[in-house]
Structures are given as structure tokens and as C-alpha cells.
Design an enzyme around this catalytic site. Sequence first.
Site, PDB file in Angstrom:
ATOM      1  N   GLY A  18     128.938  69.139 -58.083  1.00 55.07           N
ATOM      2  CA  GLY A  18     129.024  67.840 -58.748  1.00 55.07           C
ATOM      3  C   GLY A  18     127.742  67.063 -58.552  1.00 55.07           C
ATOM      4  O   GLY A  18     126.666  67.493 -58.952  1.00 55.07           O
ATOM      5  N   SER A  44     133.460  70.215 -54.018  1.00 54.78           N
ATOM      6  CA  SER A  44     134.268  69.982 -52.824  1.00 54.78           C
ATOM      7  C   SER A  44     133.943  68.619 -52.246  1.00 54.78           C
ATOM      8  O   SER A  44     132.769  68.256 -52.095  1.00 54.78           O
ATOM      9  CB  SER A  44     134.002  71.060 -51.772  1.00 54.78           C
ATOM     10  OG  SER A  44     134.611  70.726 -50.543  1.00 54.78           O
ATOM     11  N   ALA A  55     116.294  55.508 -58.104  1.00 54.34           N
ATOM     12  CA  ALA A  55     115.368  54.890 -59.048  1.00 54.34           C
ATOM     13  C   ALA A  55     115.181  55.828 -60.229  1.00 54.34           C
ATOM     14  O   ALA A  55     115.131  57.049 -60.069  1.00 54.34           O
ATOM     15  CB  ALA A  55     114.029  54.601 -58.378  1.00 54.34           C
ATOM     16  N   LYS A  83     114.522  47.938 -63.726  1.00 56.63           N
ATOM     17  CA  LYS A  83     113.261  48.404 -63.156  1.00 56.63           C
ATOM     18  C   LYS A  83     112.187  48.433 -64.240  1.00 56.63           C
ATOM     19  O   LYS A  83     112.390  49.032 -65.304  1.00 56.63           O
ATOM     20  CB  LYS A  83     113.436  49.813 -62.558  1.00 56.63           C
ATOM     21  CG  LYS A  83     112.139  50.449 -62.079  1.00 56.63           C
ATOM     22  CD  LYS A  83     112.372  51.879 -61.606  1.00 56.63           C
ATOM     23  CE  LYS A  83     111.054  52.572 -61.300  1.00 56.63           C
ATOM     24  NZ  LYS A  83     111.236  53.985 -60.902  1.00 56.63           N
ATOM     25  N   LEU A 332     118.329  69.971 -58.004  1.00 56.54           N
ATOM     26  CA  LEU A 332     117.723  70.572 -56.823  1.00 56.54           C
ATOM     27  C   LEU A 332     117.860  72.079 -56.799  1.00 56.54           C
ATOM     28  O   LEU A 332     117.064  72.760 -56.141  1.00 56.54           O
ATOM     29  CB  LEU A 332     118.356  69.981 -55.558  1.00 56.54           C
ATOM     30  CG  LEU A 332     118.319  68.455 -55.420  1.00 56.54           C
ATOM     31  CD1 LEU A 332     119.010  68.023 -54.122  1.00 56.54           C
ATOM     32  CD2 LEU A 332     116.889  67.947 -55.451  1.00 56.54           C
TER      33      LEU A 332
END
Length: 500
Positions: A18, A44, A55, A83, A332
Site C-alpha cells: 500500500g 499488512s 512535499a 507550496k 521505492l
Amino acid sequence: MPHQQQSRPVRRLIIAGGGTAGWMAAAALSRTLGKVLDIKLVESDDIGTVGVGEATIPSLAQFHRLIDIDERDFMAATQATFKLGISFENWRARGHDYIHAFGSTGTDHWTAGFHHFWQKGREAGIAADYGDYCLEHKAARALRFGHLPDDGLVYAYHLDASRYARYLRRYAEHFGIERIEGKIADVQRDPANGNVAALVLDSGRRLEGDLFLDCTGFRSLLLGQTMGVPYDDWSQWLFNDSAIAVQTESVGPAVPYTRAIAHDWGWQWRIPLQHRTGNGMVFSSRFVDDDTARAALLANLEGKPLTEPRVIRFTPGQRQQVWAGNVIGLGLASGFLEPIESTSIHLIQRSIVRLLQLFPTEGIEPADVAEFNTQAADDIRTIRDFIILHYKVTERDDTPYWRAARDMAVPPSLQHRLDLFGGSGRVFRSQNELFSENSWVQVMLGQGLIPRTQHHTAHVMPERELAAFLDGIRTGIDRTVAQMPGHQAYVERYCPGGKP
């Protein structure tokens, strides 16, 4: 002979993990393809997320418009603020700061960018600071914000990443996505082609799919571990490999920009939300230990800490393929660049949009996979070069860290840009690059790279005409900024998030 299809039609999509990556993908895919796809997301509650990507850059607002997310609703739910850019403090030299603002600066001529005319005016003593000709820069400095007609102000958001994931979950579930609670215990592959066939959960449940999105974070369970895609390490240019994050109480009004404050061996971020401030230190373990970095962060906070500082390790770089077989890595799981220019969420978004454009409805085609991987590699490499620029071009030589950064050899692609701008002030970029010419100019000038010459068009304009041209731009911007409300007051009126 007709071209042979490489796999079965894609009807079952499994999102592994997630967090921001998983739920951004779930939201976009359920909104656009939910009626023709069976989409499941496995996560999980026992597995935390990195969760420091608070940001963003203006492309997120475009992403929200594409999938019909209401801005007020989103901002209230995520305790967001606006921003207008990033303030870089102590990067060029101790005590020096500049803002890399969104939007444009000045008015370009078709033969040359505005910075050529500005530099000519600077040499003649008739030009103000470069940022004075940028609406977003002046509004940020004045702590003002407002929605202008025709999207006249370019902006992004500061947001609570955990709340954002929960918000997107509710959105995606409204369009029919199924969330499955559980840990992935095993990944089963198809012996015939090596693709992922199914995920087996710790409960014993088996989830078969045709296409899998790997959103498992740094573990890269599917793309890295299962498919064995190698990782390109970029730490020869990007020294930082660690971060410490902590949240603090808000003190004072929220500023409409991110702060990036350079230290002797890294840099510190400060991100103002409605209900708190996000803080962190990004640093190189080659030049400083965890305890020293943690102490420096805690000594430079504004407001009482709300969480315990936690250390995050990372290796800057990217998987050599983002799409391998029937697995696509997002976030990632596919690669990581430090958050200095707030590009992590953007790279997730770009991959999602790219997947929708190249979606393998009738089967995965090698040409589509190759195109996806080429575009993904181009995206992150140009961003990589832009980030390296902040370290390479500096006047700082006061610590081993900054001397090593200043003296390092950079990728040829970046060196070409530096040579081009340093010599003639020219900036050329490909059409689909994230950062505009204005972004490159702001950071190169801000870091201290001043072109030796200007374009001849700037020399043709008489000095009196040049002065009137520059003054007209600056006066118009000042007039607009003066009419804007304060940022804090605008947020409180426009999208109050209430108590956390």
C-alpha cells in the site's frame, strides 16, 4: 508472419503493498479501468511505510485533476498546505539562500531565455534579484497565496503522507478495488515463462494475477527479489545514504515553501502542514555517524517533537528495468532519489500515467515494455542530474563532505549542461523532462554558476528599453502579490483540516 502475442490478456491486476505508491496506483487504475479489471491490493497493517514524502511538485495537482479529486476535500483530509517552491539555505555558501520557485521567471524572447536579458541588466546595474521577476518566488517570500484566474499561480502541496494513503484508499474502494489484509509469504512463478503467477499470503490464501505492481518499498519483493532485476547504485555522485525523520508541533504560520537547510555533511528538511511540521536530516554515513546527525536535527527543530526520530537507510539509484516480465515496480521498489526536489511522488505518478498509456489489455508486448523502461530511465536520470547539480556547483569548501561533492566527476549528461550554461547561458532540454529551463536556471544561478556571456539578442536591446522591460515585469508581479492574502489565512479559510 503475424506478430505473436507474448502473454494472456490482462484482466486481473494485483498491487503488492500500500503506502503512497500502492494507493496512488489503486486510485488511478480503479477510476479509469475499474469496470474492466479485477483489481486487488494486498497490504499488512503490521508493515510500516517510509512515509516521509510530504512535499510535492505541481504535477500532483494535474494528477488529481485527471482522476477528478476535489482539491479542498483532499487538502482538508491530508492537513495540507500550499507550496510555491523550495528555499535552499547554506547550499552555495554559509549564510546564502535562494528559492527554487515553481512557475516561470520574466518573459522569454523566442531566441533566448529571460535570464540573458536579466544578466545584461545586472551588469548594467538596472536589474533586481533574479527572483524578483518570478511571481511564485515573490509570493513565497511574502508568505502569501491565492488561486489566480487561468491558473496564474503554479503551486504544489505539503501533505501528510499517511493521511494521503488513507484518503486514496477510500477513493479507490469507492470505485470497487478490493483491499486484502495480509503479509506476502511466498511468490510463485510460472515455470513456463518465469513470470509471477501468484502471491501466497501468510493466511494461506493464494492470489493469482496477470499483472503485478510491486509497491513493497525498499524490499522490492517482486521486481528485485523475485524477478532478480539488478540495481544501479548512484552513490558515487549522491553521497547521502541515510535519513532521520521526526514530526514536531507547529509554531507560527505555515510558510508556502519547503526549507532545505544544508549542514556540514548533508541537509535538513522542514515541511509545514496544518497540524504539525515534518522534519528530517538527510546525510552521508561516510562523513557523519547517526548520533551526531540526530543531535544536529534535534538541536535545529522548531516546536516540540511529537515522534521519536527514526533512521532510514537507502541506496540512491534505480533498478535496471522498472518493468520485467509481468511485474512493474512503483516507488521505492523501483529506485530512490533523496527528497531534495520532492520528486518521489512525481516518479510514482509518471509511472502510473505511463502504465495507463501503455496498458497491456490484450497481452504484454515486448515493445511496450521496452518503451516503458526507456521512458522511466530517462525520467529518473534527468532528475538525478538535477539533484547532483545542487552538490557539484557550490562555493563551499569548509568540510570534507562539500569538498568531495565540489570536486567529484559528474555524469557526462550533467557536465554538458554545466558547460553549456557556464559558457553561453544556454539551456537545452528534451520535451518530456520534468524540470523546466527556468528550474535549471534558478538552481544554477542560485548555486553560483554565472554564464560568461549572454545571447546577442540581449545586447541589441537599448539600455533604456531594457530597464523599462525589467521594471514592467517586476512592477506587475509586486502588484499581484500585494493583493494576495496571507498563506496561513488562506489555508484556514479554503481547506481547514481540523484537529488531527
